[in-house]
Design a protein around this motif. Structure first.
Motif, PDB file in Angstrom:
ATOM      1  N   ASP A  66       0.827  -1.211   0.000  1.00  0.00           N
ATOM      2  CA  ASP A  66       0.000   0.000   0.000  1.00  0.00           C
ATOM      3  C   ASP A  66       0.861   1.262   0.000  1.00  0.00           C
ATOM      4  O   ASP A  66       0.588   2.215  -0.730  1.00  0.00           O
ATOM      5  CB  ASP A  66      -0.933   0.027   1.222  1.00  0.00           C
ATOM      6  CG  ASP A  66      -2.057  -0.991   1.126  1.00  0.00           C
ATOM      7  OD1 ASP A  66      -2.300  -1.530   0.026  1.00  0.00           O
ATOM      8  OD2 ASP A  66      -2.692  -1.240   2.170  1.00  0.00           O
ATOM      9  N   ALA A  67       1.909   1.256   0.819  1.00  0.00           N
ATOM     10  CA  ALA A  67       2.797   2.433   0.892  1.00  0.00           C
ATOM     11  C   ALA A  67       3.505   2.649  -0.441  1.00  0.00           C
ATOM     12  O   ALA A  67       3.590   3.785  -0.926  1.00  0.00           O
ATOM     13  CB  ALA A  67       3.815   2.256   2.016  1.00  0.00           C
ATOM     14  N   VAL A  68       3.973   1.585  -1.055  1.00  0.00           N
ATOM     15  CA  VAL A  68       4.653   1.708  -2.350  1.00  0.00           C
ATOM     16  C   VAL A  68       3.688   2.241  -3.403  1.00  0.00           C
ATOM     17  O   VAL A  68       4.052   3.096  -4.217  1.00  0.00           O
ATOM     18  CB  VAL A  68       5.275   0.361  -2.779  1.00  0.00           C
ATOM     19  CG1 VAL A  68       5.723   0.395  -4.236  1.00  0.00           C
ATOM     20  CG2 VAL A  68       6.456   0.007  -1.874  1.00  0.00           C
ATOM     21  N   ALA A  69       2.450   1.777  -3.378  1.00  0.00           N
ATOM     22  CA  ALA A  69       1.458   2.268  -4.341  1.00  0.00           C
ATOM     23  C   ALA A  69       1.212   3.764  -4.154  1.00  0.00           C
ATOM     24  O   ALA A  69       1.112   4.508  -5.140  1.00  0.00           O
ATOM     25  CB  ALA A  69       0.152   1.486  -4.186  1.00  0.00           C
ATOM     26  N   ILE A  71       3.315   5.951  -2.838  1.00  0.00           N
ATOM     27  CA  ILE A  71       4.523   6.661  -3.253  1.00  0.00           C
ATOM     28  C   ILE A  71       4.605   6.725  -4.770  1.00  0.00           C
ATOM     29  O   ILE A  71       4.913   7.771  -5.341  1.00  0.00           O
ATOM     30  CB  ILE A  71       5.784   5.982  -2.670  1.00  0.00           C
ATOM     31  CG1 ILE A  71       5.794   6.099  -1.150  1.00  0.00           C
ATOM     32  CG2 ILE A  71       7.051   6.585  -3.256  1.00  0.00           C
ATOM     33  CD1 ILE A  71       6.799   5.181  -0.478  1.00  0.00           C
ATOM     34  N   ALA A  72       4.304   5.612  -5.415  1.00  0.00           N
ATOM     35  CA  ALA A  72       4.353   5.576  -6.877  1.00  0.00           C
ATOM     36  C   ALA A  72       3.367   6.565  -7.482  1.00  0.00           C
ATOM     37  O   ALA A  72       3.673   7.232  -8.476  1.00  0.00           O
ATOM     38  CB  ALA A  72       4.066   4.161  -7.377  1.00  0.00           C
ATOM     39  N   ALA A  73       2.196   6.683  -6.881  1.00  0.00           N
ATOM     40  CA  ALA A  73       1.197   7.628  -7.387  1.00  0.00           C
ATOM     41  C   ALA A  73       1.676   9.067  -7.228  1.00  0.00           C
ATOM     42  O   ALA A  73       1.440   9.906  -8.096  1.00  0.00           O
ATOM     43  CB  ALA A  73      -0.128   7.426  -6.656  1.00  0.00           C
ATOM     44  N   ALA A 100       8.273  11.395   4.396  1.00  0.00           N
ATOM     45  CA  ALA A 100       7.150  12.011   5.093  1.00  0.00           C
ATOM     46  C   ALA A 100       5.850  11.279   4.772  1.00  0.00           C
ATOM     47  O   ALA A 100       5.023  11.029   5.656  1.00  0.00           O
ATOM     48  CB  ALA A 100       7.034  13.484   4.713  1.00  0.00           C
ATOM     49  N   MET A 101       5.677  10.898   3.504  1.00  0.00           N
ATOM     50  CA  MET A 101       4.475  10.170   3.117  1.00  0.00           C
ATOM     51  C   MET A 101       4.395   8.806   3.801  1.00  0.00           C
ATOM     52  O   MET A 101       3.336   8.393   4.261  1.00  0.00           O
ATOM     53  CB  MET A 101       4.445   9.993   1.602  1.00  0.00           C
ATOM     54  CG  MET A 101       3.143   9.414   1.100  1.00  0.00           C
ATOM     55  SD  MET A 101       3.125   9.214  -0.684  1.00  0.00           S
ATOM     56  CE  MET A 101       3.795  10.753  -1.257  1.00  0.00           C
ATOM     57  N   ILE A 102       5.534   8.113   3.896  1.00  0.00           N
ATOM     58  CA  ILE A 102       5.560   6.817   4.559  1.00  0.00           C
ATOM     59  C   ILE A 102       5.177   6.984   6.034  1.00  0.00           C
ATOM     60  O   ILE A 102       4.378   6.203   6.559  1.00  0.00           O
ATOM     61  CB  ILE A 102       6.945   6.163   4.430  1.00  0.00           C
ATOM     62  CG1 ILE A 102       7.183   5.754   2.969  1.00  0.00           C
ATOM     63  CG2 ILE A 102       7.078   4.958   5.358  1.00  0.00           C
ATOM     64  CD1 ILE A 102       8.606   5.316   2.681  1.00  0.00           C
ATOM     65  N   ARG A 103       5.720   7.991   6.682  1.00  0.00           N
ATOM     66  CA  ARG A 103       5.408   8.208   8.093  1.00  0.00           C
ATOM     67  C   ARG A 103       3.935   8.519   8.311  1.00  0.00           C
ATOM     68  O   ARG A 103       3.340   8.103   9.290  1.00  0.00           O
ATOM     69  CB  ARG A 103       6.283   9.327   8.645  1.00  0.00           C
ATOM     70  CG  ARG A 103       7.732   8.914   8.787  1.00  0.00           C
ATOM     71  CD  ARG A 103       8.566  10.022   9.391  1.00  0.00           C
ATOM     72  NE  ARG A 103       9.974   9.654   9.340  1.00  0.00           N
ATOM     73  CZ  ARG A 103      10.884  10.254   8.598  1.00  0.00           C
ATOM     74  NH1 ARG A 103      10.564  11.309   7.859  1.00  0.00           N
ATOM     75  NH2 ARG A 103      12.132   9.850   8.588  1.00  0.00           N
ATOM     76  N   GLN A 104       3.327   9.262   7.385  1.00  0.00           N
ATOM     77  CA  GLN A 104       1.912   9.614   7.517  1.00  0.00           C
ATOM     78  C   GLN A 104       1.007   8.405   7.324  1.00  0.00           C
ATOM     79  O   GLN A 104      -0.078   8.367   7.880  1.00  0.00           O
ATOM     80  CB  GLN A 104       1.532  10.672   6.483  1.00  0.00           C
ATOM     81  CG  GLN A 104       2.098  12.025   6.786  1.00  0.00           C
ATOM     82  CD  GLN A 104       1.822  13.020   5.679  1.00  0.00           C
ATOM     83  OE1 GLN A 104       1.376  12.649   4.601  1.00  0.00           O
ATOM     84  NE2 GLN A 104       2.074  14.285   5.939  1.00  0.00           N
TER      85      GLN A 104
END
Length: 106
Positions: A66-69, A71-73, A100-104
């Motif tokens: 989910d996190a990779v998806a 980030i990719a978006a 930052a996105m991963i942490r959120q």
């Protein structure tokens, strides 16, 4: 349980993180599939006592996917390739925003 396979799952997960952090999106689907195959192998050889940590590992894989998806978006290949330091986009800024996105998402 094969610790060699478990070690490979962790190594592939690290590889996936590196690919995402460096915007290597064309490599990500193959790496995600490789990790899935390894987890399936672990599942096939798991004993009843191995099941709790195997369930946790699978849940972590789902969260990672989910996190990779996400980030990719946010960091599409077109944007990464088109923009560069000359456009005011420095690689460190991309890494910082990705972290930052991963942490959120936790």
């Amino acid at each position: 349980m094969s610790s060699a396979i478990a070690d490979r799952v962790m190594a592939v997960t690290h590889k996936l993180v590196q690919q995402a952090m460096h915007g290597q999106w064309s490599d990500v689907p193959r790496t995600v599939e490789e990790r899935r195959v390894l987890l399936d192998r672990l599942n096939a050889t798991a004993s009843a006592t191995d099941q709790p940590w195997l369930v946790a590992l699978r849940q972590a894989m789902v969260e990672s996917d989910d996190a990779v998806a996400k980030i990719a978006a946010a960091d599409s290949p077109e944007t990464s390739l088109a923009a560069g330091p000359q456009d005011g986009v420095h690689p460190a800024n991309t890494v910082d925003s990705t972290l930052a996105m991963i942490r959120q998402s936790r």
